[in-house]
Design a protein around this motif. Structure first.
Motif, PDB file in Angstrom:
ATOM      1  N   GLY A 111       4.699  16.898  -3.406  1.00 49.88           N
ATOM      2  CA  GLY A 111       4.203  15.664  -3.889  1.00 49.88           C
ATOM      3  C   GLY A 111       3.692  15.864  -5.385  1.00 49.88           C
ATOM      4  N   ALA A 112       2.627  15.440  -5.576  1.00 47.14           N
ATOM      5  CA  ALA A 112       2.027  15.221  -7.155  1.00 47.14           C
ATOM      6  C   ALA A 112       1.818  16.574  -7.554  1.00 47.14           C
ATOM      7  CB  ALA A 112       0.855  14.400  -7.083  1.00 47.14           C
ATOM      8  N   TYR A 113       1.461  17.598  -6.594  1.00 47.01           N
ATOM      9  CA  TYR A 113       1.246  18.913  -6.798  1.00 47.01           C
ATOM     10  C   TYR A 113       2.450  19.500  -7.401  1.00 47.01           C
ATOM     11  CZ  TYR A 113       1.152  23.864  -5.884  1.00 47.01           C
ATOM     12  OH  TYR A 113       1.742  25.280  -5.735  1.00 47.01           O
ATOM     13  N   LEU A 114       3.573  19.306  -6.645  1.00 43.79           N
ATOM     14  CA  LEU A 114       4.882  19.938  -7.013  1.00 43.79           C
ATOM     15  C   LEU A 114       5.235  19.355  -8.428  1.00 43.79           C
ATOM     16  CD1 LEU A 114       7.319  21.616  -6.444  1.00 43.79           C
ATOM     17  CD2 LEU A 114       8.084  19.515  -5.142  1.00 43.79           C
ATOM     18  N   TYR A 115       5.114  18.368  -8.660  1.00 47.81           N
ATOM     19  CA  TYR A 115       5.583  17.523  -9.833  1.00 47.81           C
ATOM     20  C   TYR A 115       4.870  18.012 -10.886  1.00 47.81           C
ATOM     21  CZ  TYR A 115       7.388  14.237  -6.137  1.00 47.81           C
ATOM     22  OH  TYR A 115       7.902  13.851  -5.095  1.00 47.81           O
ATOM     23  N   SER A 116       3.569  18.406 -10.763  1.00 50.14           N
ATOM     24  CA  SER A 116       2.658  18.801 -11.805  1.00 50.14           C
ATOM     25  C   SER A 116       3.046  20.129 -12.321  1.00 50.14           C
ATOM     26  CB  SER A 116       1.298  18.731 -11.496  1.00 50.14           C
ATOM     27  OG  SER A 116       0.818  17.322 -11.382  1.00 50.14           O
ATOM     28  N   TYR A 117       3.108  21.002 -11.103  1.00 53.87           N
ATOM     29  CA  TYR A 117       3.591  22.114 -11.265  1.00 53.87           C
ATOM     30  C   TYR A 117       4.857  22.736 -12.076  1.00 53.87           C
ATOM     31  CZ  TYR A 117       3.138  27.295  -9.835  1.00 53.87           C
ATOM     32  OH  TYR A 117       3.226  28.799  -9.619  1.00 53.87           O
ATOM     33  N   THR A 118       5.848  21.680 -11.700  1.00 52.45           N
ATOM     34  CA  THR A 118       7.050  21.686 -12.299  1.00 52.45           C
ATOM     35  C   THR A 118       7.106  21.251 -13.874  1.00 52.45           C
ATOM     36  OG1 THR A 118       7.983  21.429 -10.084  1.00 52.45           O
ATOM     37  CG2 THR A 118       9.553  21.277 -12.240  1.00 52.45           C
ATOM     38  N   ALA A 119       6.239  20.320 -14.208  1.00 52.27           N
ATOM     39  CA  ALA A 119       6.479  19.424 -15.262  1.00 52.27           C
ATOM     40  C   ALA A 119       5.175  20.052 -16.336  1.00 52.27           C
ATOM     41  CB  ALA A 119       6.071  17.958 -15.320  1.00 52.27           C
ATOM     42  N   PHE A 120       4.338  20.711 -15.709  1.00 48.36           N
ATOM     43  CA  PHE A 120       3.411  21.510 -16.804  1.00 48.36           C
ATOM     44  C   PHE A 120       3.008  22.857 -16.411  1.00 48.36           C
ATOM     45  CE2 PHE A 120       2.244  16.754 -16.427  1.00 48.36           C
ATOM     46  CZ  PHE A 120       2.449  16.214 -17.773  1.00 48.36           C
ATOM     47  N   ASN A 121       2.165  23.125 -15.651  1.00 45.35           N
ATOM     48  CA  ASN A 121       1.771  24.529 -15.456  1.00 45.35           C
ATOM     49  C   ASN A 121       0.926  24.947 -14.129  1.00 45.35           C
ATOM     50  OD1 ASN A 121      -0.795  24.057 -16.396  1.00 45.35           O
ATOM     51  ND2 ASN A 121      -0.218  24.268 -18.290  1.00 45.35           N
ATOM     52  N   GLU A 122       0.777  26.002 -13.795  1.00 42.04           N
ATOM     53  CA  GLU A 122       0.027  26.428 -12.522  1.00 42.04           C
ATOM     54  C   GLU A 122      -1.408  25.891 -12.293  1.00 42.04           C
ATOM     55  OE1 GLU A 122      -0.963  30.646 -10.688  1.00 42.04           O
ATOM     56  OE2 GLU A 122       1.079  30.096 -10.273  1.00 42.04           O
ATOM     57  N   ILE A 123      -2.018  26.054 -13.655  1.00 43.82           N
ATOM     58  CA  ILE A 123      -3.340  25.728 -13.556  1.00 43.82           C
ATOM     59  C   ILE A 123      -3.549  24.052 -13.389  1.00 43.82           C
ATOM     60  CG2 ILE A 123      -3.564  25.514 -16.180  1.00 43.82           C
ATOM     61  CD1 ILE A 123      -6.597  26.623 -13.730  1.00 43.82           C
ATOM     62  N   THR A 124      -2.814  23.470 -13.967  1.00 43.00           N
ATOM     63  CA  THR A 124      -2.759  21.928 -14.233  1.00 43.00           C
ATOM     64  C   THR A 124      -2.426  21.523 -12.457  1.00 43.00           C
ATOM     65  OG1 THR A 124      -2.155  21.562 -16.241  1.00 43.00           O
ATOM     66  CG2 THR A 124      -1.667  19.757 -14.701  1.00 43.00           C
ATOM     67  N   ALA A 125      -1.568  22.115 -11.982  1.00 44.65           N
ATOM     68  CA  ALA A 125      -1.082  21.810 -10.716  1.00 44.65           C
ATOM     69  C   ALA A 125      -2.292  22.117  -9.716  1.00 44.65           C
ATOM     70  CB  ALA A 125       0.239  22.490  -9.975  1.00 44.65           C
ATOM     71  N   PHE A 126      -3.000  23.065 -10.000  1.00 43.67           N
ATOM     72  CA  PHE A 126      -3.797  23.653  -8.739  1.00 43.67           C
ATOM     73  C   PHE A 126      -5.333  22.546  -9.220  1.00 43.67           C
ATOM     74  CE2 PHE A 126      -7.626  25.856  -7.380  1.00 43.67           C
ATOM     75  CZ  PHE A 126      -7.081  26.381  -6.233  1.00 43.67           C
ATOM     76  N   LEU A 127      -5.331  21.992 -10.277  1.00 41.30           N
ATOM     77  CA  LEU A 127      -6.333  21.145 -10.519  1.00 41.30           C
ATOM     78  C   LEU A 127      -6.065  19.755  -9.869  1.00 41.30           C
ATOM     79  CD1 LEU A 127      -7.418  21.572 -14.088  1.00 41.30           C
ATOM     80  CD2 LEU A 127      -8.811  22.235 -12.197  1.00 41.30           C
ATOM     81  N   VAL A 128      -4.611  19.369  -9.883  1.00 44.60           N
ATOM     82  CA  VAL A 128      -4.473  18.207  -9.128  1.00 44.60           C
ATOM     83  C   VAL A 128      -4.413  18.422  -7.586  1.00 44.60           C
ATOM     84  CG1 VAL A 128      -2.238  16.932  -8.582  1.00 44.60           C
ATOM     85  CG2 VAL A 128      -2.657  17.608 -10.881  1.00 44.60           C
ATOM     86  N   PHE A 129      -4.181  19.407  -7.164  1.00 41.52           N
ATOM     87  CA  PHE A 129      -4.484  19.884  -5.640  1.00 41.52           C
ATOM     88  C   PHE A 129      -5.732  19.635  -5.388  1.00 41.52           C
ATOM     89  CE2 PHE A 129      -5.958  23.015  -2.503  1.00 41.52           C
ATOM     90  CZ  PHE A 129      -5.361  22.446  -1.336  1.00 41.52           C
ATOM     91  N   MET A 130      -6.725  20.120  -6.066  1.00 42.68           N
ATOM     92  CA  MET A 130      -8.179  20.018  -5.807  1.00 42.68           C
ATOM     93  C   MET A 130      -8.752  18.692  -5.985  1.00 42.68           C
ATOM     94  SD  MET A 130      -9.220  23.272  -5.218  1.00 42.68           S
ATOM     95  CE  MET A 130     -10.885  22.903  -5.248  1.00 42.68           C
ATOM     96  N   GLN A 131      -8.209  17.947  -6.757  1.00 38.73           N
ATOM     97  CA  GLN A 131      -8.568  16.586  -6.769  1.00 38.73           C
ATOM     98  C   GLN A 131      -8.118  15.809  -5.506  1.00 38.73           C
ATOM     99  OE1 GLN A 131     -10.584  14.600  -8.925  1.00 38.73           O
ATOM    100  NE2 GLN A 131     -10.112  13.090  -7.379  1.00 38.73           N
ATOM    101  N   LEU A 132      -6.733  15.975  -5.256  1.00 39.41           N
ATOM    102  CA  LEU A 132      -6.239  15.392  -3.971  1.00 39.41           C
ATOM    103  C   LEU A 132      -6.973  15.525  -2.889  1.00 39.41           C
ATOM    104  CD1 LEU A 132      -2.384  15.709  -4.892  1.00 39.41           C
ATOM    105  CD2 LEU A 132      -3.740  13.695  -4.626  1.00 39.41           C
ATOM    106  N   MET A 133      -7.458  17.187  -2.719  1.00 38.96           N
ATOM    107  CA  MET A 133      -8.203  17.328  -1.404  1.00 38.96           C
ATOM    108  C   MET A 133      -9.497  16.847  -1.361  1.00 38.96           C
ATOM    109  SD  MET A 133      -5.915  19.098   0.463  1.00 38.96           S
ATOM    110  CE  MET A 133      -4.822  17.853   0.033  1.00 38.96           C
ATOM    111  N   LEU A 134     -10.039  16.698  -2.606  1.00 39.61           N
ATOM    112  CA  LEU A 134     -11.598  16.182  -2.589  1.00 39.61           C
ATOM    113  C   LEU A 134     -11.393  14.716  -2.117  1.00 39.61           C
ATOM    114  CD1 LEU A 134     -14.486  16.454  -3.162  1.00 39.61           C
ATOM    115  CD2 LEU A 134     -13.731  15.451  -5.630  1.00 39.61           C
ATOM    116  N   ASP A 135     -10.585  13.922  -2.472  1.00 37.14           N
ATOM    117  CA  ASP A 135     -10.290  12.560  -1.932  1.00 37.14           C
ATOM    118  C   ASP A 135      -9.802  12.585  -0.626  1.00 37.14           C
ATOM    119  OD1 ASP A 135     -11.019  11.629  -4.347  1.00 37.14           O
ATOM    120  OD2 ASP A 135      -8.975  11.459  -5.209  1.00 37.14           O
ATOM    121  N   TYR A 136      -8.828  13.319  -0.193  1.00 41.11           N
ATOM    122  CA  TYR A 136      -8.269  13.154   1.190  1.00 41.11           C
ATOM    123  C   TYR A 136      -9.086  13.815   2.173  1.00 41.11           C
ATOM    124  CZ  TYR A 136      -3.400  12.311   0.427  1.00 41.11           C
ATOM    125  OH  TYR A 136      -2.128  11.575  -0.014  1.00 41.11           O
ATOM    126  N   HIS A 137      -9.972  14.953   1.921  1.00 41.07           N
ATOM    127  CA  HIS A 137     -10.922  15.368   2.884  1.00 41.07           C
ATOM    128  C   HIS A 137     -11.951  14.340   3.049  1.00 41.07           C
ATOM    129  CE1 HIS A 137      -9.260  19.207   3.424  1.00 41.07           C
ATOM    130  NE2 HIS A 137      -9.374  19.683   2.367  1.00 41.07           N
TER     131      HIS A 137
END
Length: 476
Positions: A111-137
């Motif tokens: 999802g959004a993690y993959l799109y960020s990883y492809t469009a930007f870079n790994e660190i951006t994608a990981f930060l997106v993942f952390m934000q998503l997980m904080l909200d989801y958990h």
């Protein structure tokens, strides 16, 4: 001489490590690597277009449709209908972009993690993942506590249990240490049951979601039809009693009632025909939710004057005031079904995100493992279930919401930063690279639609109260 040589070697190693770390953080995932699904014992394609539609609806429509509509209407008046329309328009613009991205990368979870990883870079994608997980958990734990309360209420319909259910079982919780902890055992039990269902496989969990989602949609339709006979059009005047500002503020509050389409995007690897079905699932589920939310708004504000709506159960109170108390029972059943599907889909999405990061090497490889027979990421699923169970079993909803509120920021500074980010994002859309047509669904009028989407979202967020901005910045 030996000491000097060792220092040079150590300095060279440190430079090499930092260089490797920097290059890894800034590398992007290529389209080619994103378009190949896992082979062997990977996820299996079992979700059709109807399953995806119900997945999106199940994630979007929870108990909030019976509560949020009324609480926002208390401030915005009958104009809450416009609030839902504005939020719906914003989400449709977002969904158009999501639909194309899902069509471009149809074979991989993320999802959004993959799109960020492809469009930007790994660190951006990981930060997106952390934000998503904080909200989801935290979201999963909060929903589980609310669901436990509703289930306890249904149990109390049994005469022998009425008034005899202790607080540590369902209602609220047994508070310890001055309220810092609030013990509740029903929330972890419900989470364990849903985790077991999800571990059985996507076919089984999709069947449960379909039944529960169909149940709550039918109840919502019944509520709309029953309430329409009690509508008094005079209650729609004045339409915006507190001004258009409250309507805009209401739009920011209800915006998050539509974001279930992200769950559809994360089911890419389990969709039978992803390039065709994912855009239909994303846009179709969103449009259905828009129609249902707006219909409920028109009914509730037409039945009772906006200033007489209650805060906790406005829809149920509106029907009770019209002599239709039996409808409140259906609303309670619909709330249980709504919370169950929202929690089920939320846990499902979390496990797929962990699976994606495990495959990319950003998390331990155990998260990348898929059960050879059930074709589901059991380790990731159990992990997210445990986190939600611990949080839901130890903290009440108030404390969980405060976990996201640990900092502060002045509104003006944040808006300037947000505006700069929006301008840079739009510039990147226009100049970063040539736009190529997607193999499946294509978002119309690129880059105009994505640019308008960015500024529209920021405009809505600008209407939030100061306290909400503190929470938003803290969670970021």
């Amino acid at each position: 001489m030996d000491t000097t040589q060792k220092n040079v070697t150590s300095s060279s190693s440190s430079t090499s490590f930092l260089s490797h770390l920097c290059s890894s953080a800034l590398r992007a995932k290529t389209v080619k690597s994103s378009s190949t699904a896992a082979s062997g014992d990977g996820l299996i394609r079992r979700l059709g277009v109807f399953d995806l539609l119900l997945l999106g609806i199940g994630a979007s429509i929870g108990a909030g449709i019976f509560v949020v509509t009324g609480t926002v209407a208390h401030d915005a008046g009958p104009g809450v209908t416009i609030s839902f329309i504005l939020a719906g328009v914003s989400c449709v613009l977002n969904a158009l972009c999501y639909a194309e991205l899902a069509s471009r990368f149809p074979a991989v979870v993320g999802g959004a993690y993959l799109y960020s990883y492809t469009a930007f870079n790994e660190i951006t994608a990981f930060l997106v993942f952390m934000q998503l997980m904080l909200d989801y958990h935290i979201g999963a734990a909060s929903i589980a506590r609310s669901l436990a309360g509703y289930v306890a209420t249904i149990f109390e319909l049994i005469p022998a249990l009425k008034g005899n259910i202790p607080p540590w079982v369902g209602h609220g919780g047994q508070e310890l240490f001055g309220g810092a902890l609030s013990i509740n055992i029903l929330a972890p039990i419900l989470l364990a049951l849903l985790t077991i269902i999800l571990c059985q496989g996507v076919k089984e969990s999709s069947a449960v979601n379909s039944v529960m989602t169909a149940t709550k949609v039918l109840i919502v339709i019944f509520v709309i039809i029953a309430g329409s006979f009690k509508v008094d059009v005079d209650n729609w005047s004045p339409f915006a009693p507190n001004g258009f500002k409250e309507i805009l503020t209401g739009a920011t509050v209800v915006f998050f009632a539509y974001v279930g389409f992200d769950a559809v995007a994360n089911s890419a690897e389990e969709s039978k025909r992803p390039q065709r079905d994912l855009p239909i699932g994303i846009l179709g589920s969103l449009l259905i939710c828009v129609v249902l939310y707006i219909s409920v708004c028109l009914v509730i504000t037409g039945m009772v004057p906006y200033n007489m709506l209650g805060e906790e159960a406005p829809l149920a109170a509106a029907f009770t005031s019209k002599g239709l108390k039996y409808v409140s029972i259906f609303i309670s059943i619909g709330a249980v079904a709504g919370l169950t599907t929202t929690l089920l889909v939320g846990l499902y999405v979390q496990s797929r995100l962990y699976l994606g990061l495990g495959r990319d090497g950003l998390l331990p490889s155990i998260f990348a493992k898929v059960h050879p027979k059930r074709h589901t990421p059991v380790h990731s699923q159990v992990w997210v279930g445990i986190i939600a169970a611990v949080l839901g079993g130890l903290f009440n909803v108030r404390v969980l919401s405060h976990i996201l509120s640990v900092g502060s920021l002045r509104f003006l500074i944040f808006m300037i930063v947000a505006l700069v980010i929006a301008v840079l994002a739009c510039a990147a859309l226009c100049f970063r690279q040539a736009y190529s047509e997607a193999p499946g669904f294509s978002c119309p009028w690129v880059p105009i639609v994505p640019s308008v989407c960015i500024f529209f979202n920021i405009f809505l967020f600008a209407q939030l109260h100061y306290e909400a901005w503190i929470r938003l910045w803290s969670s970021a």
